[in-house]
Scaffold this active site. Structure first.
Site, PDB file in Angstrom:
ATOM      1  N   THR A 238     -81.346  27.131 -62.760  1.00  0.00           N
ATOM      2  CA  THR A 238     -80.822  25.852 -63.223  1.00  0.00           C
ATOM      3  C   THR A 238     -81.603  24.734 -62.543  1.00  0.00           C
ATOM      4  OG1 THR A 238     -78.782  24.570 -63.560  1.00  0.00           O
ATOM      5  CG2 THR A 238     -78.948  25.770 -61.485  1.00  0.00           C
ATOM      6  N   ASN A 239     -81.088  23.518 -62.549  1.00  0.00           N
ATOM      7  CA  ASN A 239     -81.768  22.399 -61.875  1.00  0.00           C
ATOM      8  C   ASN A 239     -80.737  21.522 -61.170  1.00  0.00           C
ATOM      9  OD1 ASN A 239     -80.878  20.220 -63.770  1.00  0.00           O
ATOM     10  ND2 ASN A 239     -81.984  21.515 -65.225  1.00  0.00           N
ATOM     11  N   ARG A 240     -81.206  20.457 -60.547  1.00  0.00           N
ATOM     12  CA  ARG A 240     -80.354  19.654 -59.660  1.00  0.00           C
ATOM     13  C   ARG A 240     -79.504  18.624 -60.385  1.00  0.00           C
ATOM     14  NH1 ARG A 240     -81.672  20.295 -54.376  1.00  0.00           N
ATOM     15  NH2 ARG A 240     -83.747  21.129 -53.948  1.00  0.00           N
TER      16      ARG A 240
ATOM     17  N   ALA B  54     -80.399  17.368 -68.431  1.00  0.00           N
ATOM     18  CA  ALA B  54     -81.634  17.970 -67.910  1.00  0.00           C
ATOM     19  C   ALA B  54     -81.693  19.404 -68.436  1.00  0.00           C
ATOM     20  CB  ALA B  54     -81.627  17.959 -66.393  1.00  0.00           C
TER      21      ALA B  54
END
Ligand code: C5P
Length: 219
Positions: free
Chosen positions: A29-31, A96
């Site tokens: 995943t991402n932040r 995102a």
């Protein structure tokens, strides 16, 4: 006067990260925290719009008065957004979305062994680019998180994806981008810079963005 100035406008916004599973217990995943997308949904509903939020997994409460659709992966977000696209006037893609996902999902927990592990990744569908191809009279807004040559990358993306506006932020700047409560953004149209905003709370960025969209749509 902003109060209820978006009455009757149908607005779809996406927020948060997507989560791409590797096996039943692991994922990439991402932040992204979802704060920007949720702030837009909240501002728009306060201003009288009919708002749908398609959200990846976040720790935020679904905003009151907003139809919130929870998704996990980029492919799921693709389906939920595409299904709703035609029924909306403004679409803002603040999520995102993962650009890649693991090529294979292991149905069982992957076992470790003594060698290194190589995972293959494949591209996810670019939701915003697909909306750009399909758009009739929707107003389409994208976000661009960059770390260098922000303006150049943002305008390239805007043209490539057939957007009406792009909101660019330099995520290497303090107080901008992922997870924090503030953002530092510049808004571009096909003709170049529309507005450069100072560091502001994401709720204020949301209102400023909605002001620009309203100004352009109203001519
Ligand atoms: O090209 P890039 O991914 O940087 O563009 C960012 C914009 O595209 C964001 O608005 C993001 O929500 C959207 N996006 C998308 N689907 C993807 C990747 C990005 O809608 N697979």
């Amino acid at each position: 006067m902003r109060e209820k100035d978006l009455h009757g406008v149908r607005l779809l916004v996406t927020g948060g990260p997507t989560v791409e599973p590797i096996d039943p217990v692991r994922y990439v995943t991402n932040r992204s925290s979802g704060k920007m997308g949720y702030a837009i949904a909240e501002a728009a509903v306060r201003r009288g719009a009919d708002v749908t939020l398609v959200s990846g997994p976040t720790h935020l409460d679904p905003p009151a008065g907003v139809t919130t659709v929870q998704v996990t992966s980029a492919e799921e977000m693709y389906r939920e957004v595409l299904d709703r696209f035609e029924a909306h006037d403004i679409v803002i893609k603040a999520a995102a979305v993962a650009d890649y996902r693991p090529a294979h999902y292991a149905g069982h927990k992957m076992k470790k062994n003594d060698s290194s592990l190589v995972l293959e990744f494949v591209r996810t569908p670019d939701i915003l680019a697909e909306l750009g191809k399909r758009k009739s009279d929707q107003f389409l807004v994208g976000f661009a998180a960059e770390t260098n040559d922000v303006e150049q990358h943002a305008i390239h993306k805007l043209k490539q994806k057939n957007l009406d506006l792009i909101v660019a932020n330099d995520v290497s700047k303090p107080g901008a981008g992922f997870d924090v409560d503030t953002n530092v953004v510049s808004i571009y149209s096909r003709d170049g810079l529309v507005k450069e905003l100072p560091k502001m709370d994401k709720r204020a960025v949301a209102d400023a963005l909605l002001d620009e969209i309203k100004g352009i749509r109203d001519g």
